[in-house]
Write an enzyme that holds these catalytic residues in place. Sequence first.
Site, mmCIF file in Angstrom:
data_model
loop_
_atom_site.group_PDB
_atom_site.id
_atom_site.type_symbol
_atom_site.label_atom_id
_atom_site.label_comp_id
_atom_site.label_asym_id
_atom_site.label_seq_id
_atom_site.Cartn_x
_atom_site.Cartn_y
_atom_site.Cartn_z
ATOM 1 N N GLU A 275 -63.123 26.118 72.934
ATOM 2 C CA GLU A 275 -61.183 26.552 74.220
ATOM 3 C C GLU A 275 -61.039 28.429 73.965
ATOM 4 O O GLU A 275 -61.559 29.171 73.118
ATOM 5 C CB GLU A 275 -60.355 26.816 72.909
ATOM 6 N N ARG A 291 -64.536 17.323 68.905
ATOM 7 C CA ARG A 291 -64.407 15.732 69.194
ATOM 8 C C ARG A 291 -63.700 15.652 69.912
ATOM 9 O O ARG A 291 -63.682 16.721 70.797
ATOM 10 C CB ARG A 291 -63.692 15.528 67.748
#
Length: 449
Positions: A275, A291
């Site tokens: 991110e 994940r």
Amino acid sequence: MIEKVLIANRGEIALRVLRACRELGIATVAVHSTADETAMHVRLADESVCIGPPPASESYLNIPAILAACEITGADAVHPGYGFLSENARFAEILEEHEITFIGPSAEHIRMMGDKIVAKQTAAELGIPVVPGSDGAVETLEDARRIAEEMGYPVLIKATAGGGGRGMKVARSAEELDNAYLTARSESQAAFGNDEVYIEKYLDRPRHIEVQVLGDGQGNAIHLGERDCSLQRRHQKVWEEAPSPTLNAEQRAEIGEIVANAVARLGYSGVGTVEFLYEDGKFYFIEMNTRLQVEHPVTEQITGLDLVQEQIRVASGAPLQYRQEDIRFAGHAIEVRINAEDPQTFAPSPGKVDTVHTPGGLGVRVDSAIYGGYVIPPYYDSLIGKLIVYGKTRTECLMRLRRALGEYVISGVKTTIPLFERLLKEPAIQDGLYDIHWLEEWLEANREE
Ligand code: ADP
């Protein structure tokens, strides 16, 4: 080979994993709390096991009960979905000790990325651009004052163990610093049992852009492009799209390559998301999620890959079946999160769903586990469905989204569908010109009395 997967989750993501397994000919085991006896994932799985009472701490987070369910059913792998145990390194380790495959990265990588300071240091070492900030934890208020002064205001105090936007406080000036620092620490202690915090430069008007990666733990990794998740409320994503309305193919390839190389060097296995905040043409790493993400379908729509099936393949030891040049990005996809919430106040709205009519037609995908007569329990996240639309262009996607929202009927509970209908009328949404603060400001300005 994996033969039977226990899905340690509930709701739409349990169903999503189940579908991937079924296509691969893999048997499925659902686990559920007593509040979820009639849930769709339980009905559709080959087998199901009740693992405890409604509170997640006693069921979906109950490791001994999940292990027992593996034992009883003979499941040889566990898919954790997102949330719950998906980023619990100890859980991954325990499964390994019991010779059960964890469908996800190694415990070592989960632990590394779960500690935000270690994650940021690792990212920087691997050549990923990071947000300027303190080198590691900031132990005292005096240090916090000095670092903030040197860096210049505004600054953001963040919890090392943070997640879901908790334990994060902005200080716009020296006057605000003491309070921000102390509150971030106490909030973090309460939420995560760990009060370690660090300081970052607060970026004023960034977008949230994240890069999807896939590695096989054997030195191969590719990126699957980015997702733009700038529309957020309280640091929670509300609407996600791929590709980002602001990036061009060159920028995509550039950041994608940096991230894929870093992940390959780590020897990372499985899917992951790196991110970034993106401001003035520059990327700043904030964290890596180890994940599957809620918003993974938009990437699937534009690449044609099934990310859950890829997770299962690499978890069973197969090398990546794609090289970077095999990945083609086509079209545009938007996902909106349908929550059982009041669309004005965002107060949760659990209870009985009377009828559900799901939209369909070209370019429409709905990932949801609700049905007419289903009772949404009050114990869990309020996400009840994801509406994903796909089109050749962003404009086509927006038209399709409007059409699909108009068809979507969920009666008996309040949902966020009307929020998206209102948002679609906004020029900033039409033009893709929004940053991470846009939605909060819009909600503030458009509050209906
Ligand atoms: P969490 O794990 O709690 O979700 P993140 O580090 O992913 O925390 O940050 C969540 C959100 O908080 C980001 O999407 C962004 O909106 C905001 N944020 C985080 N770091 C910064 C920063 N340095 N400047 C401005 N906003 C930030």
